[in-house]
Design a protein around this motif. Structure first.
Motif, PDB file in Angstrom:
ATOM      1  N   THR A   1      -4.124  50.281  21.057  1.00  0.00           N
ATOM      2  CA  THR A   1      -4.229  50.551  19.616  1.00  0.00           C
ATOM      3  C   THR A   1      -3.123  49.882  18.805  1.00  0.00           C
ATOM      4  O   THR A   1      -2.355  50.544  18.116  1.00  0.00           O
ATOM      5  CB  THR A   1      -4.193  52.066  19.366  1.00  0.00           C
ATOM      6  OG1 THR A   1      -2.992  52.604  19.973  1.00  0.00           O
ATOM      7  CG2 THR A   1      -5.401  52.750  19.968  1.00  0.00           C
ATOM      8  N   THR A   2      -3.050  48.569  18.856  1.00  0.00           N
ATOM      9  CA  THR A   2      -2.023  47.846  18.100  1.00  0.00           C
ATOM     10  C   THR A   2      -2.528  47.295  16.775  1.00  0.00           C
ATOM     11  O   THR A   2      -1.747  46.826  15.955  1.00  0.00           O
ATOM     12  CB  THR A   2      -1.470  46.687  18.942  1.00  0.00           C
ATOM     13  OG1 THR A   2      -2.560  45.857  19.373  1.00  0.00           O
ATOM     14  CG2 THR A   2      -0.727  47.211  20.166  1.00  0.00           C
ATOM     15  N   SER A   3      -3.839  47.321  16.562  1.00  0.00           N
ATOM     16  CA  SER A   3      -4.419  46.879  15.291  1.00  0.00           C
ATOM     17  C   SER A   3      -5.725  47.611  15.076  1.00  0.00           C
ATOM     18  O   SER A   3      -6.320  48.142  16.025  1.00  0.00           O
ATOM     19  CB  SER A   3      -4.657  45.362  15.285  1.00  0.00           C
ATOM     20  OG  SER A   3      -5.707  45.008  16.179  1.00  0.00           O
ATOM     21  N   LEU A   4      -6.168  47.642  13.830  1.00  0.00           N
ATOM     22  CA  LEU A   4      -7.407  48.349  13.523  1.00  0.00           C
ATOM     23  C   LEU A   4      -8.594  47.702  14.230  1.00  0.00           C
ATOM     24  O   LEU A   4      -9.504  48.398  14.688  1.00  0.00           O
ATOM     25  CB  LEU A   4      -7.631  48.369  12.008  1.00  0.00           C
ATOM     26  CG  LEU A   4      -8.834  49.161  11.508  1.00  0.00           C
ATOM     27  CD1 LEU A   4      -8.773  50.605  11.980  1.00  0.00           C
ATOM     28  CD2 LEU A   4      -8.927  49.107   9.984  1.00  0.00           C
ATOM     29  N   GLN A   5      -8.595  46.382  14.328  1.00  0.00           N
ATOM     30  CA  GLN A   5      -9.674  45.701  15.043  1.00  0.00           C
ATOM     31  C   GLN A   5      -9.717  46.127  16.511  1.00  0.00           C
ATOM     32  O   GLN A   5     -10.793  46.348  17.073  1.00  0.00           O
ATOM     33  CB  GLN A   5      -9.505  44.178  14.947  1.00  0.00           C
ATOM     34  CG  GLN A   5     -10.090  43.573  13.681  1.00  0.00           C
ATOM     35  CD  GLN A   5     -10.246  42.065  13.787  1.00  0.00           C
ATOM     36  OE1 GLN A   5     -10.176  41.498  14.879  1.00  0.00           O
ATOM     37  NE2 GLN A   5     -10.456  41.405  12.663  1.00  0.00           N
ATOM     38  N   SER A   6      -8.551  46.246  17.127  1.00  0.00           N
ATOM     39  CA  SER A   6      -8.493  46.667  18.526  1.00  0.00           C
ATOM     40  C   SER A   6      -9.028  48.086  18.682  1.00  0.00           C
ATOM     41  O   SER A   6      -9.748  48.390  19.634  1.00  0.00           O
ATOM     42  CB  SER A   6      -7.059  46.591  19.045  1.00  0.00           C
ATOM     43  OG  SER A   6      -6.585  45.263  19.009  1.00  0.00           O
ATOM     44  N   GLY A   7      -8.673  48.967  17.734  1.00  0.00           N
ATOM     45  CA  GLY A   7      -9.161  50.336  17.792  1.00  0.00           C
ATOM     46  C   GLY A   7     -10.665  50.427  17.639  1.00  0.00           C
ATOM     47  O   GLY A   7     -11.332  51.176  18.370  1.00  0.00           O
ATOM     48  N   VAL A   8     -11.224  49.656  16.711  1.00  0.00           N
ATOM     49  CA  VAL A   8     -12.672  49.658  16.498  1.00  0.00           C
ATOM     50  C   VAL A   8     -13.383  49.052  17.707  1.00  0.00           C
ATOM     51  O   VAL A   8     -14.427  49.548  18.155  1.00  0.00           O
ATOM     52  CB  VAL A   8     -13.032  48.897  15.210  1.00  0.00           C
ATOM     53  CG1 VAL A   8     -14.546  48.734  15.070  1.00  0.00           C
ATOM     54  CG2 VAL A   8     -12.475  49.630  13.990  1.00  0.00           C
ATOM     55  N   ALA A   9     -12.835  47.967  18.246  1.00  0.00           N
ATOM     56  CA  ALA A   9     -13.428  47.338  19.429  1.00  0.00           C
ATOM     57  C   ALA A   9     -13.398  48.282  20.622  1.00  0.00           C
ATOM     58  O   ALA A   9     -14.372  48.377  21.383  1.00  0.00           O
ATOM     59  CB  ALA A   9     -12.684  46.046  19.760  1.00  0.00           C
TER      60      ALA A   9
ATOM     61  N   VAL B   1      -3.720  45.349   7.432  1.00  0.00           N
ATOM     62  CA  VAL B   1      -4.875  46.136   7.847  1.00  0.00           C
ATOM     63  C   VAL B   1      -6.017  45.167   8.106  1.00  0.00           C
ATOM     64  O   VAL B   1      -6.358  44.360   7.234  1.00  0.00           O
ATOM     65  CB  VAL B   1      -5.288  47.171   6.780  1.00  0.00           C
ATOM     66  CG1 VAL B   1      -6.627  47.816   7.134  1.00  0.00           C
ATOM     67  CG2 VAL B   1      -4.226  48.250   6.635  1.00  0.00           C
ATOM     68  N   TRP B   2      -6.580  45.238   9.308  1.00  0.00           N
ATOM     69  CA  TRP B   2      -7.634  44.315   9.733  1.00  0.00           C
ATOM     70  C   TRP B   2      -7.136  42.878   9.630  1.00  0.00           C
ATOM     71  O   TRP B   2      -7.823  41.979   9.185  1.00  0.00           O
ATOM     72  CB  TRP B   2      -8.900  44.526   8.902  1.00  0.00           C
ATOM     73  CG  TRP B   2     -10.160  44.116   9.593  1.00  0.00           C
ATOM     74  CD1 TRP B   2     -10.809  42.923   9.461  1.00  0.00           C
ATOM     75  CD2 TRP B   2     -10.945  44.880  10.521  1.00  0.00           C
ATOM     76  NE1 TRP B   2     -11.932  42.898  10.242  1.00  0.00           N
ATOM     77  CE2 TRP B   2     -12.063  44.086  10.906  1.00  0.00           C
ATOM     78  CE3 TRP B   2     -10.824  46.159  11.063  1.00  0.00           C
ATOM     79  CZ2 TRP B   2     -13.027  44.535  11.800  1.00  0.00           C
ATOM     80  CZ3 TRP B   2     -11.775  46.607  11.954  1.00  0.00           C
ATOM     81  CH2 TRP B   2     -12.861  45.792  12.310  1.00  0.00           C
TER      82      TRP B   2
END
Length: 225
Positions: free
Chosen positions: A39-47, A164-165
């Motif tokens: 969870t280092t970026s919002l994209q990583s969290g969504v992926a 963000v993103w």
């Protein structure tokens, strides 16, 4: 009126089980490495959330269909293999939608097939003995997992990268790259676990208060009669 309040509180606890109440990550400590490392970026969290949906949810439904026909020692091998099959389209989908996030997840994407959340979830699915209950259980636990990883990803990216993103935020005055390493993830997870525990206790206290008010109203109604 008090009975309606108690019923609404009970319904909220039942519908929120796995999301706000008894969250798989915050309450049971499942899938902690994913919530901390990836969870280092919002994209990583969504992926990560999308990959969990494509692997965890169908595997839980398979466990519900197979039920207790498989011996316990064989389930440990069969369900991760089923999750690995579901992971193949998930990996392709994520590589197309989130190129950077796919590289960041690395081996953790494959580890979803043997995550503690999946191994715990399939056993719960077998114990429920109901496809409908399993469907709702799988959906709520996935939503609870998603809520945690997306919030942690958002906060870590904002504070650590000032974006963000992967879009820079000009109003963020200071960046703290230290929150992007694993220990930063543990800190954010600790704060979220404390918040989840407080919310958990608050919901239970509200439920007990509503139940007491409901019983008092029923007792007063019986005495009037």
């Amino acid at each position: 009126m008090k009975e309606n309040k108690a019923n609404r509180c009970k319904q909220f606890l039942r519908c929120g089980r796995g999301i706000f109440y008894k969250n798989p990550v915050l309450s049971f400590g499942l899938a902690l490495p994913f919530a901390v490392v990836v969870t280092t970026s919002l994209q990583s969290g969504v992926a990560l959330s999308l990959a969990a949906l494509v692997t965890y949810f169908p595997t839980v439904m398979v466990a519900s269909l197979v039920g207790e026909r498989l011996p316990h020692w064989l389930r440990v091998a069969v369900y991760p293999l089923a999750a690995a099959l579901f992971l193949l389209p998930a990996r392709y989908l994520i590589s197309q939608l989130f190129v950077t996030a796919a590289d960041t997840m690395g081996a953790y994407m494959s580890m979803l097939c043997v995550s503690t959340m999946l191994l715990f979830g399939v056993e719960e699915a077998v114990a429920l003995h109901s496809h409908k209950k399993t469907f709702l259980y799988g959906l709520r636990t996935w939503l609870g997992f998603t809520l945690v990883v997306v919030l942690i990803s958002l906060m870590r990216e904002m504070i650590g990268s000032g974006s963000v993103w992967h879009t820079s935020l000009s109003w963020v005055p200071v960046k703290l790259p230290g929150v992007l390493v694993a220990c930063g993830g543990w800190i954010f997870l600790g704060f979220m676990a404390a918040l989840g525990k407080k919310l958990h206790r608050g919901l239970l206290a509200l439920f007990r208060r509503s139940e007491e008010q409901k019983k008092a109203a029923q007792k007063a109604k019986a005495m009037e009669q």
